[in-house]
Structures are given as C-alpha cells and as structure tokens.
Design an enzyme around this catalytic site. Structure first.
Site, PDB file in Angstrom:
ATOM      1  N   ASP A  65      44.634  58.251 150.146  1.00 41.77           N
ATOM      2  CA  ASP A  65      44.855  56.895 149.761  1.00 41.77           C
ATOM      3  C   ASP A  65      46.423  56.981 149.755  1.00 41.77           C
ATOM      4  OD1 ASP A  65      44.501  54.198 148.768  1.00 41.77           O
ATOM      5  OD2 ASP A  65      45.039  55.051 146.693  1.00 41.77           O
ATOM      6  N   SER A  66      46.811  55.515 149.945  1.00 37.98           N
ATOM      7  CA  SER A  66      48.297  55.141 149.778  1.00 37.98           C
ATOM      8  C   SER A  66      48.633  55.784 148.564  1.00 37.98           C
ATOM      9  CB  SER A  66      48.404  53.564 150.041  1.00 37.98           C
ATOM     10  OG  SER A  66      47.850  52.944 148.714  1.00 37.98           O
TER      11      SER A  66
ATOM     12  N   CYS B 161      39.438  47.451 146.004  1.00 33.83           N
ATOM     13  CA  CYS B 161      40.585  48.073 146.067  1.00 33.83           C
ATOM     14  C   CYS B 161      40.471  49.532 145.167  1.00 33.83           C
ATOM     15  CB  CYS B 161      41.852  47.588 146.035  1.00 33.83           C
ATOM     16  SG  CYS B 161      43.422  48.475 145.798  1.00 33.83           S
ATOM     17  N   THR B 162      40.500  50.875 145.904  1.00 38.08           N
ATOM     18  CA  THR B 162      40.499  51.618 144.877  1.00 38.08           C
ATOM     19  C   THR B 162      41.214  51.695 143.533  1.00 38.08           C
ATOM     20  OG1 THR B 162      41.947  53.089 146.161  1.00 38.08           O
ATOM     21  CG2 THR B 162      39.262  53.065 146.560  1.00 38.08           C
ATOM     22  N   HIS B 163      42.655  51.185 143.776  1.00 40.77           N
ATOM     23  CA  HIS B 163      43.382  51.025 142.400  1.00 40.77           C
ATOM     24  C   HIS B 163      42.835  50.071 141.467  1.00 40.77           C
ATOM     25  CE1 HIS B 163      46.344  52.572 145.331  1.00 40.77           C
ATOM     26  NE2 HIS B 163      47.487  52.597 144.237  1.00 40.77           N
TER      27      HIS B 163
ATOM     28  N   GLY C  26      48.699  47.260 151.400  1.00 38.44           N
ATOM     29  CA  GLY C  26      48.263  46.286 151.261  1.00 38.44           C
ATOM     30  C   GLY C  26      48.881  44.896 152.101  1.00 38.44           C
TER      31      GLY C  26
ATOM     32  N   CYS D 179      40.614  54.272 150.664  1.00 38.35           N
ATOM     33  CA  CYS D 179      41.384  53.271 150.351  1.00 38.35           C
ATOM     34  C   CYS D 179      40.714  52.382 151.250  1.00 38.35           C
ATOM     35  CB  CYS D 179      42.558  53.812 151.016  1.00 38.35           C
ATOM     36  SG  CYS D 179      44.103  52.381 151.345  1.00 38.35           S
ATOM     37  N   ASN D 180      40.450  51.177 150.818  1.00 33.05           N
ATOM     38  CA  ASN D 180      39.773  50.231 151.344  1.00 33.05           C
ATOM     39  C   ASN D 180      40.754  49.645 152.635  1.00 33.05           C
ATOM     40  OD1 ASN D 180      36.880  48.942 149.818  1.00 33.05           O
ATOM     41  ND2 ASN D 180      38.605  49.981 148.447  1.00 33.05           N
ATOM     42  N   THR D 181      41.989  49.439 152.319  1.00 38.49           N
ATOM     43  CA  THR D 181      42.929  48.872 153.352  1.00 38.49           C
ATOM     44  C   THR D 181      42.944  49.937 154.654  1.00 38.49           C
ATOM     45  OG1 THR D 181      44.262  48.002 151.371  1.00 38.49           O
ATOM     46  CG2 THR D 181      45.137  48.154 153.598  1.00 38.49           C
TER      47      THR D 181
HETATM   48  N1  DGL Z   1      43.843  51.690 147.154  1.00 39.27           N
HETATM   49  C1  DGL Z   1      43.799  50.996 148.180  1.00 39.27           C
HETATM   50  C2  DGL Z   1      42.962  50.039 148.644  1.00 39.27           C
HETATM   51  O1  DGL Z   1      41.742  50.550 148.125  1.00 39.27           O
HETATM   52  C3  DGL Z   1      45.271  50.600 148.764  1.00 39.27           C
HETATM   53  C4  DGL Z   1      46.255  49.756 147.967  1.00 39.27           C
HETATM   54  C5  DGL Z   1      47.582  49.601 148.726  1.00 39.27           C
HETATM   55  O2  DGL Z   1      48.212  50.619 149.098  1.00 39.27           O
HETATM   56  O3  DGL Z   1      47.972  48.281 148.929  1.00 39.27           O
HETATM   57  O4  DGL Z   1      43.010  49.328 149.261  1.00 39.27           O
END
Ligand code: DGL
Length: 283
Positions: free
Chosen positions: A7-8, A206-208, A40, A70-72
């Site tokens: 992930d980021s 978004c996993t965050h 993102g 990470c979805n992005t």
């Molecule tokens: N956690 C990530 C996601 O699922 C990325 C968040 C980011 O770096 O902007 O999209």
C-alpha cells in the site's frame, strides 16, 4: 510461501489483518510506500511506476505473491502491470510470481457474481435499483473502475463514487479524531445530497478508510450495510491459493513490516486498529 502486501501507507494493514487471520501459516511482508504517500492525488503514470517499484522490492525480497492492498494502485496500475510488465519480469526472475488486487474481490462481493460472469442482458427489466455508495481517493474515483465493472454485471446496481480529497493523507498523518469525523460527515453528506437519499449499501473503497470505519459507520444511517473489502479480499486470496497448489502457504507465520519512509513506530490511529504497537523497518 511469502505473501507481500503493498500500500502507499498504513491503510493496507486493514487488508493484511484479514489475510493473516485467514492464512496464518504463510509468511507476510507488508510494504508501505510512505516516502511517496498519498497516491490518491497523483497522476496515473506515477502510480504505475511506484506500484511497480513496490512489487519489485517485494519479489526481490522473496515474495511469491503480491496483494495490492490499495484501491488506487489496483485501479490505476494493476491491469497495466499484469499485461505489460509481469510476463517479462517473471521470465527474468525465473519464478511463477503473481500480483493480485483488491478491486476484483470487492466487485464480486458487491455484485454477488463471480468476476467471470458474462455481461448482463441490457434489455432486462429492473424492478428495484440498489444504490451503492463508494468512498475513495480522487484517483480511484477518476478511474471509474467500480462504476464500469459493476455496470457490466448488474443493471440493478447504481454506483455513486465520492472522492474524499485528502482523507487518506490525514489518516496517514494521524490527524485528530474530531477532524476526521468532520471530514467523514462532510463526505457522507455530499454523497447523500448527490444521490438524493442515503445509499442502500456502501463500500470504503480506500484501505485507509477502514482504519476509521467506526466514523463512517456513525455518519451513515444504521440500516446502510458496508461491503467489507478486507474480508472479501482475504476470502478471495484464500480461494486463489486453493486453486493454485504451486503456492503452499506453509507454517512459517513470519510477519515483517517495511516502509520506504521513516522506520519506527506508527501513529496512534493505526496502532489502535491493530491492537498493539507496530514497528516498521526500512525497506
Ligand atoms: N490506501 C490507498 C487506497 O486504498 C491509497 C491512499 C492514498 O495513497 O491516497 O486507495
């Protein structure tokens, strides 16, 4: 085997948590690209290059499989990397490595259909429209991946994405709960206004955001169920391993946490989610 989770930043730990529970015997290496977080708001080409570098770091460290938690990264880079980079990289490495994402399992969970389901009948009569709200980063929302892939499969599910600005960055930075609550309430209100009513179901795309799922839960009506991306992903990876006996999860159970950013302890938000202090080593 060793499974890399990328992930980021710290958000992918929500997926890692679910994976470790389902596949406890495997070794896991978590890599947070905190030197470059957040993804993102970045351009597509940058996201592709950073995701590829993260995968290479994990494979070179001995991982057999990388999960883009990470979805992005999954929305913007996964297909490109699978088509244009992975086949040659596999030959170079001389091992059957693979990269999997979290969007396919989430769409399968949201549609109740396998990914391989044939395109829907466009002439079908729709009795009831199920409105699905997706909270995501601006890059994931701009990719329209959820809208496109769900529309291919289900005519009775309407997807509305809400790009949540700097929310992932603020979670990563350990922002105060009051600030995050106000931001989440604002995004839920904005989505509700655009739909004209609250969504019937929602996805924290978004996993965050999973780290502060309680704030989304409180801002959404109690009757709005959340499609749980970490569980959907962990179940899909478990099924993938069952179909691919060349990957033996093993019984090592080693857990490593790496960062391209500053090594050491993480912020209170993620440690509360995790339930213990977390120490990251330099990648
Ligand atoms: N956690 C990530 C996601 O699922 C990325 C968040 C980011 O770096 O902007 O999209």
């Amino acid at each position: 085997m060793s499974i890399g989770v990328f992930d980021s930043g710290i958000g992918g730990l929500s997926v890692h948590h679910a994976l470790v529970r389902r596949i406890p015997g495997a070794d896991f290496v978590y890599l947070a690209d905190q030197a470059n977080t957040p993804y993102g708001g970045r351009r597509g080409e940058e996201i592709v290059a950073l995701t590829r570098a993260g995968c290479e770091r994990l494979f070179e460290g001995g991982c057999d499989l990388v999960v883009l938690a990470c979805n992005t990264a999954a929305a913007v880079a996964l297909r490109r990397l699978q088509q244009t980079w992975l086949p040659a990289y596999r030959r170079e490495l001389g091992r059957a490595v693979n990269v999997l994402g979290i969007i396919v399992p989430t769409i399968e969970a949201a549609t109740g259909l396998p990914w391989t389901h044939e395109a829907r009948d466009r002439g079908e009569k729709i009795e009831h429209l199920d409105v699905l709200g997706i909270f995501s980063t601006p890059a994931t929302a701009a990719s329209r991946v959820y809208e496109i892939e769900i529309d291919k499969r289900r005519g009775d599910v309407a997807v509305f994405s809400q790009a949540c600005g700097t929310l992932a960055r603020d979670i990563e930075a350990g922002a105060a709960e009051g600030e995050l609550r106000a931001a989440v309430e604002g995004h839920v209100r904005a989505l509700t206004r655009r739909i004209g009513r609250p969504p019937d179901r929602a996805i924290l795309g978004c996993t965050h955001y999973e780290i502060i799922a309680d704030l989304f839960r409180a801002a959404l009506p109690p009757a709005t169920p959340l499609v749980h991306q970490p569980d959907a992903t962990a179940a899909a990876i478990e099924r993938y391993l069952a179909r691919h006996p060349e990957y033996d999860p093993g019984a090592g159970g080693r857990r490593d946490f790496l960062t391209t950013g500053r090594p050491g302890a993480q912020n209170g938000l993620i440690e509360r989610f995790w339930g213990a202090p977390l120490h990251f080593d330099a990648a």
